[in-house]
Every structure is written in structure tokens, then in C-alpha cells.
Design a protein around this motif. Structure first.
Motif, PDB file in Angstrom:
ATOM      1  N   LEU A 146       0.822  -1.214   0.000  1.00 31.94           N
ATOM      2  CA  LEU A 146       0.000   0.000   0.000  1.00 31.94           C
ATOM      3  C   LEU A 146       0.858   1.267   0.000  1.00 31.94           C
ATOM      4  CD1 LEU A 146      -2.703  -1.028   2.620  1.00 31.94           C
ATOM      5  CD2 LEU A 146      -2.897  -1.042   0.123  1.00 31.94           C
ATOM      6  N   TRP A 147       2.017   1.206   0.634  1.00 28.65           N
ATOM      7  CA  TRP A 147       2.860   2.376   0.784  1.00 28.65           C
ATOM      8  C   TRP A 147       3.829   2.579  -0.369  1.00 28.65           C
ATOM      9  CZ3 TRP A 147       1.749   6.104   3.979  1.00 28.65           C
ATOM     10  CH2 TRP A 147       0.919   5.827   5.059  1.00 28.65           C
ATOM     11  N   ALA A 148       4.081   1.565  -1.151  1.00 30.85           N
ATOM     12  CA  ALA A 148       5.061   1.672  -2.237  1.00 30.85           C
ATOM     13  C   ALA A 148       4.690   2.789  -3.213  1.00 30.85           C
ATOM     14  CB  ALA A 148       5.207   0.344  -2.966  1.00 30.85           C
ATOM     15  N   GLY A 149       3.440   2.855  -3.621  1.00 30.64           N
ATOM     16  CA  GLY A 149       2.993   3.891  -4.547  1.00 30.64           C
ATOM     17  C   GLY A 149       3.168   5.284  -3.973  1.00 30.64           C
ATOM     18  N   ASP A 150       2.891   5.443  -2.668  1.00 30.32           N
ATOM     19  CA  ASP A 150       3.055   6.743  -2.029  1.00 30.32           C
ATOM     20  C   ASP A 150       4.527   7.160  -1.993  1.00 30.32           C
ATOM     21  OD1 ASP A 150       0.349   6.811  -1.620  1.00 30.32           O
ATOM     22  OD2 ASP A 150       0.436   6.390   0.523  1.00 30.32           O
ATOM     23  N   LEU A 151       5.399   6.209  -1.666  1.00 31.06           N
ATOM     24  CA  LEU A 151       6.824   6.531  -1.615  1.00 31.06           C
ATOM     25  C   LEU A 151       7.347   6.909  -3.002  1.00 31.06           C
ATOM     26  CD1 LEU A 151       9.424   6.821  -0.041  1.00 31.06           C
ATOM     27  CD2 LEU A 151       9.799   4.356  -0.324  1.00 31.06           C
ATOM     28  N   ILE A 152       6.923   6.180  -4.013  1.00 33.22           N
ATOM     29  CA  ILE A 152       7.337   6.498  -5.385  1.00 33.22           C
ATOM     30  C   ILE A 152       6.828   7.881  -5.777  1.00 33.22           C
ATOM     31  CG2 ILE A 152       7.033   5.888  -7.818  1.00 33.22           C
ATOM     32  CD1 ILE A 152       6.974   2.917  -6.862  1.00 33.22           C
ATOM     33  N   ALA A 153       5.573   8.167  -5.485  1.00 35.92           N
ATOM     34  CA  ALA A 153       5.007   9.474  -5.835  1.00 35.92           C
ATOM     35  C   ALA A 153       5.730  10.599  -5.091  1.00 35.92           C
ATOM     36  CB  ALA A 153       3.510   9.495  -5.516  1.00 35.92           C
ATOM     37  N   TYR A 154       6.031  10.370  -3.826  1.00 38.48           N
ATOM     38  CA  TYR A 154       6.736  11.385  -3.050  1.00 38.48           C
ATOM     39  C   TYR A 154       8.133  11.622  -3.617  1.00 38.48           C
ATOM     40  CZ  TYR A 154       8.677  13.942   0.882  1.00 38.48           C
ATOM     41  OH  TYR A 154       9.270  14.896   1.661  1.00 38.48           O
ATOM     42  N   ALA A 155       8.853  10.546  -3.883  1.00 38.51           N
ATOM     43  CA  ALA A 155      10.207  10.671  -4.446  1.00 38.51           C
ATOM     44  C   ALA A 155      10.156  11.353  -5.806  1.00 38.51           C
ATOM     45  CB  ALA A 155      10.872   9.300  -4.543  1.00 38.51           C
ATOM     46  N   ASP A 156       9.146  11.001  -6.610  1.00 37.76           N
ATOM     47  CA  ASP A 156       8.986  11.634  -7.924  1.00 37.76           C
ATOM     48  C   ASP A 156       8.744  13.135  -7.787  1.00 37.76           C
ATOM     49  OD1 ASP A 156       9.387  10.353 -10.328  1.00 37.76           O
ATOM     50  OD2 ASP A 156       7.317   9.672 -10.546  1.00 37.76           O
ATOM     51  N   GLY A 157       7.874  13.517  -6.868  1.00 37.71           N
ATOM     52  CA  GLY A 157       7.584  14.935  -6.651  1.00 37.71           C
ATOM     53  C   GLY A 157       8.799  15.686  -6.153  1.00 37.71           C
ATOM     54  N   LEU A 158       9.522  15.097  -5.214  1.00 36.30           N
ATOM     55  CA  LEU A 158      10.734  15.708  -4.689  1.00 36.30           C
ATOM     56  C   LEU A 158      11.778  15.859  -5.790  1.00 36.30           C
ATOM     57  CD1 LEU A 158      12.126  16.647  -2.067  1.00 36.30           C
ATOM     58  CD2 LEU A 158      12.839  14.284  -1.713  1.00 36.30           C
ATOM     59  N   LEU A 159      11.924  14.816  -6.573  1.00 37.77           N
ATOM     60  CA  LEU A 159      12.877  14.829  -7.678  1.00 37.77           C
ATOM     61  C   LEU A 159      12.502  15.880  -8.715  1.00 37.77           C
ATOM     62  CD1 LEU A 159      15.281  13.428  -9.097  1.00 37.77           C
ATOM     63  CD2 LEU A 159      13.640  11.813 -10.039  1.00 37.77           C
ATOM     64  N   LEU A 160      11.250  15.903  -9.119  1.00 39.28           N
ATOM     65  CA  LEU A 160      10.800  16.869 -10.120  1.00 39.28           C
ATOM     66  C   LEU A 160      11.012  18.298  -9.628  1.00 39.28           C
ATOM     67  CD1 LEU A 160       9.450  17.126 -12.904  1.00 39.28           C
ATOM     68  CD2 LEU A 160       7.253  17.127 -11.732  1.00 39.28           C
ATOM     69  N   ASP A 161      10.672  18.552  -8.378  1.00 33.00           N
ATOM     70  CA  ASP A 161      10.863  19.883  -7.813  1.00 33.00           C
ATOM     71  C   ASP A 161      12.331  20.294  -7.856  1.00 33.00           C
ATOM     72  OD1 ASP A 161       9.988  22.271  -6.196  1.00 33.00           O
ATOM     73  OD2 ASP A 161      11.403  21.337  -4.778  1.00 33.00           O
ATOM     74  N   ARG A 162      13.206  19.405  -7.457  1.00 39.03           N
ATOM     75  CA  ARG A 162      14.645  19.721  -7.429  1.00 39.03           C
ATOM     76  C   ARG A 162      15.224  19.855  -8.843  1.00 39.03           C
ATOM     77  NH1 ARG A 162      15.119  21.653  -2.494  1.00 39.03           N
ATOM     78  NH2 ARG A 162      14.537  20.125  -0.951  1.00 39.03           N
ATOM     79  N   LEU A 163      14.752  19.054  -9.775  1.00 32.90           N
ATOM     80  CA  LEU A 163      15.243  19.159 -11.154  1.00 32.90           C
ATOM     81  C   LEU A 163      14.863  20.498 -11.769  1.00 32.90           C
ATOM     82  CD1 LEU A 163      14.556  15.593 -12.591  1.00 32.90           C
ATOM     83  CD2 LEU A 163      16.790  16.634 -12.204  1.00 32.90           C
TER      84      LEU A 163
END
Length: 189
Positions: A146-163
């Protein structure tokens, strides 16, 4: 590395540097230092070239996840080990793998208009989710699936913001507090 992988890596670099419009068979030939027509020999269509780039990105991600698993075995166990490992991976994606991440976002946007590309990206994302589920489970996280999708989405958002907002040459900020805060909520739903 095979010629197909080499061409796919060059295509990924072009996607990162020039976007979708900069990716042509001729541009890949020039960037790779290959005779004109070489890329077309291996990938007849643009769709084939795009699919090769997506598949090569998946190979790179699998290698990075394997390194992440290794870090988890070496580092602390449980959530803190996972915090360290995820911070390391996102840091890698912001530095050594920056171009691959930019290309991945280019391809993701293109996939909204190309169902055949979306299918390949969806399969790769499902594989990534399985890998992340395994990492969460190994770290003692309850309901890891259940948490895998949330962690991926969070990492993606953090990554996109920093990029998009960060200076490519600047040091990566300490991401551990943000990741630690996210993982602190795991199991509280």
C-alpha cells in the motif's frame, strides 16, 4: 554494452538535452558518432527508438535499485536504513543520473499522447513498484504494497521539484529529514 544499448543511451542524452523535438535518428547518429542511417538500421521507427529509450531507462533503474538494496544490507536496518538508502537514491537521480530523469519525464509526457509508449512505461512502473514494495517489506514497513505507490510518488515529486528549481551544479540538499517525515507516517492510516 551492445550497439542497441549505446544508441538508447545516446537517445536518452538527447531527450534530456533537447527534448522530444531534438530526438531524431540522424541526431542520434551524429551524437553517437555513427554513420548516417545506423540508428535507423537498429530502430526503424521513432516509436521503436522511444521504446528502446524507455526500456534502457528501466535497465538503469533496475541497476540503481540493486545498488539501493546493497546499501540497505550495509546500512542500518529498519526505517532509518530505508531513509538513508532512499535519500542516496534520490541524490543519485539528481546528480549522476540527472539526464536519465529528465529524459524519463520527457517520455512520460509523450506517453500521454502515445498509448503504445504508455504501455511500456506502465509495465516499467509496475516493476519499480514491486521492487519498492520489496524494499519496504524488508525494512519492516507494514502494508508495504500500500505504501510503495506513495513513496514512489513522493520521491517523484521531490525529484521533479529539485530538477526544475535546483541548480544542476549545486550540492544536493539533505533529503533525509523529508524522507524520514514521510516514512514516519507509514502505518498511521
Amino acid at each position: 554494452m551492445s550497439r542497441r544499448q549505446e544508441i538508447a543511451d545516446v537517445a536518452i542524452g538527447l531527450l534530456a538535452a533537447e527534448g522530444m523535438r531534438g530526438l531524431t535518428h540522424r541526431a542520434v547518429d551524429r551524437a553517437a558518432g555513427l554513420p548516417e542511417g545506423s540508428t535507423s538500421y537498429y530502430f526503424r521507427t521513432r516509436q521503436g527508438l522511444l521504446q528502446a529509450a524507455v526500456e534502457r531507462l528501466a535497465e538503469h533503474t533496475a541497476t540503481e535499485i540493486a545498488a539501493l538494496k546493497q546499501r540497505l544490507q550495509v546500512s542500518a536496518t529498519g526505517r532509518e536504513g530505508l531513509v538513508e538508502a532512499v535519500a542516496w537514491l534520490v541524490g543519485q537521480w539528481l546528480t549522476a543520473s540527472r539526464d536519465r530523469q529528465l529524459a524519463r519525464y520527457e517520455l512520460s509526457l509523450e506517453a500521454t499522447r502515445r498509448p503504445e509508449l504508455r504501455e511500456v512505461l506502465a509495465a516499467n512502473r509496475a516493476h519499480l513498484r514491486d521492487l519498492v514494495t520489496g524494499l519496504l517489506d524488508a525494512s519492516g514497513i507494514p502494508d508495504a504494497d500500500l505504501w510503495a505507490g506513495d513513496l514512489i510518488a513522493y520521491a517523484d515529486g521531490l525529484l521533479l521539484d529539485r530538477l526544475f528549481t535546483g541548480d544542476p551544479g549545486a550540492a544536493v540538499p539533505d533529503l533525509r529529514p523529508k524522507i524520514r517525515a514521510l516514512l514516519a507516517t507509514v502505518g498511521e492510516r
